[in-house]
Scaffold this active site. Structure first.
Site, PDB file in Angstrom:
ATOM      1  N   SER A 253     -29.316  43.443  -1.301  1.00  0.00           N
ATOM      2  CA  SER A 253     -29.987  43.998  -0.132  1.00  0.00           C
ATOM      3  C   SER A 253     -29.404  45.353   0.227  1.00  0.00           C
ATOM      4  O   SER A 253     -28.352  45.747  -0.255  1.00  0.00           O
ATOM      5  CB  SER A 253     -29.811  43.055   1.050  1.00  0.00           C
ATOM      6  N   LYS A 254     -30.108  46.021   1.123  1.00  0.00           N
ATOM      7  CA  LYS A 254     -29.716  47.375   1.508  1.00  0.00           C
ATOM      8  C   LYS A 254     -28.380  47.424   2.246  1.00  0.00           C
ATOM      9  O   LYS A 254     -27.799  48.484   2.392  1.00  0.00           O
ATOM     10  CB  LYS A 254     -30.805  47.972   2.410  1.00  0.00           C
TER      11      LYS A 254
END
Ligand code: GLU
Length: 475
Positions: A253-254
């Protein structure tokens, strides 16, 4: 069998780094078997289309060093390679399924479907179409169509069946047909859904192996069934494991940094480092070898060595590969790459700069901070000059001495001679070598960390150096 693999990007957003891994494996497998690698644009989900996304995806694929044998802009024997340009083809095959009783018209409104689903959920059931339109007579259907009623075409999932297919990584997968909805094949606007178009195209484009992310596993039974409906041989399915964050808390994920293919390049990761890193994220060579060029990878890549468990996207490991590939570059090649980050600096200067920064950067973008003193005015607090307990008087003496040495150099940029003369100055005055050079570095750069400072004098230029040293004597 001719090996033909494909990537089928949907232009609904940016390409993820995971897509590049999938592409790399598809590409390598096709090339290894002297087959073809195809790009097909899956733009049937009109609501999610993002303007410009198609071109951006194609560009990033090229920026990673890939090209396709057939696909958009290139064409090929099974084109067009953009799904919205193939609508008539899908209609023909949908009609065939209707004629054979394997698909049916559904006229239910979205309002009715929503209500139906809500009620099913309330009852704790899996939301599924209740097949109301399956019982319509031929005449009723014709009448509704004549009256211009809007409809979709649904696939008729067989009752009481186990649908099974073979996945190279996961073995046999079985799903009871009762768990599968009567999937829409053609939407009310005449555009097919992903599930339908993908099967028609993979078949017509003679795709032999489908390698894609594991998130597509739920689509596979519907696709396997469509191959069966048409009596077509299904391609080999390979659902790759997911990429995980290193904290093991789930899908990449970011939170931990970039996830988009383009942002890694923008940050200054080299395509070959990223590819090398991705090669080992889901596949292993069975040896301790770590570094692979794309050509080497193509030679040894095999489906048998694909991992069965999720791979961790370890950014530290990626940095390690990037550092390695940066150091491997010739000065000329590195200079060309640095140009993207220092566009205002000439290639000639960048070639001089390359050996100075090569060992000191992990990502190309770091060159901007590391060398900004060379190209921009500097500004630093006076106290920064007071390194290792130096007082103002000492700083003044040291920097005046340095000016004296530099002014009298016969040739500017002769690193060795400059160094010798400065060392002599330090020795004659009984100064501390480390302290002198820290102050000298701060005076010239306003930074505590720089490439070897004497090596920088040439690029900095005599005039600028003397000016900055003079300023340091005025504290
Ligand atoms: N269009 C799908 C995507 O966006 C392709 C899935 C597949 O490979 O079947 O990834």
């Amino acid at each position: 069998m001719q090996v033909r693999t494909r990537m089928a990007p949907s232009p609904t957003g940016e390409y993820h780094i995971g897509h590049i891994r999938t592409l790399l494996y598809n590409y390598a497998f096709a090339k290894k078997h002297k087959g073809s690698f195809i790009i097909r644009i899956e733009d049937t989900d009109q609501k999610r289309l993002v303007k410009g996304a198609k071109d951006k995806i194609l560009k990033v694929i090229k920026d990673y060093g890939f090209d396709w044998d057939e696909g958009p802009k290139k064409g090929g024997p099974y084109g067009p390679y953009i799904q919205t340009q193939r609508l008539d083809i899908y209609k023909k095959y949908a009609q065939q399924l209707i004629d054979e009783g394997k698909a049916y018209y559904c006229f239910c409104s979205s309002k009715r479907l929503d209500k139906m689903r809500q009620e099913q959920k309330k009852r704790g059931e899996l939301p599924k179409y209740d097949r109301r339109c399956l019982s319509l007579s031929k005449e009723e259907i014709e009448k509704k169509i004549r009256n211009g009623e809007s409809y979709v075409i649904r696939m008729k999932i067989p009752d009481n069946r186990i649908i099974e297919w073979e996945d190279v990584i996961r073995g046999k997968i079985k799903v009871p047909s009762k768990d599968i909805d009567d999937q829409v094949l053609i939407k009310s606007d005449g555009i097919p859904t992903y599930h339908f178009a993908v099967v028609i195209d993979d078949h017509l484009m003679k795709i032999s192996h489908i390698m894609r992310g594991q998130s597509w596993i739920p689509s596979a039974p519907k696709q396997a069934l469509l191959y069966e409906f048409f009596g077509w041989q299904a391609p080999v399915f390979v659902h790759l494991t997911v990429l995980m964050d290193p904290d093991g808390k789930g899908k990449m994920s970011k939170r931990h940094g970039s996830v988009f293919a383009k942002s890694f390049l923008d940050e200054g990761y080299l395509a070959e480092a990223l590819l090398n890193f991705l090669m080992l994220l889901g596949w292993n060579p069975g040896t301790n070898q770590e570094f692979f060029s794309l050509d080497e990878f193509i030679k040894i890549f095999s489906l048998e060595k694909l991992h069965k468990s999720p791979a961790t996207f370890d950014r530290k490991k990626l940095n390690y590969f990037n550092k390695h590939y940066i150091q491997e570059k010739s000065n000329e090649d590195l200079a060309k790459l640095l140009k993207k980050f220092l566009p205002q600096v000439s290639l000639k200067i960048l070639i001089e700069l390359s050996p100075l920064v090569k060992e000191r950067i992990t990502k190309l973008s770091e060159v901007v901070e590391l060398t900004k003193f060379l190209f921009k005015p500097i500004d630093y607090p006076v106290e920064m000059l007071l390194q290792r307990g130096a007082d103002k008087k000492l700083v003044k003496e040291m920097m005046s001495g340095a000016i004296e040495v530099l002014v009298n150099l016969t040739e500017w940029g002769e690193t060795k001679i400059t160094q010798e003369k400065l060392l002599k100055l330090i020795k004659d005055n009984g100064w501390n070598v480390g302290q002198f050079f820290m102050i000298f570095r701060v005076a010239l750069s306003g930074q505590k960390i720089t490439p070897p400072i004497i090596d920088c004098l040439k690029i900095l230029g005599k005039e600028k150096c003397l000016k900055r040293l003079k300023k340091a004597t005025e504290i």
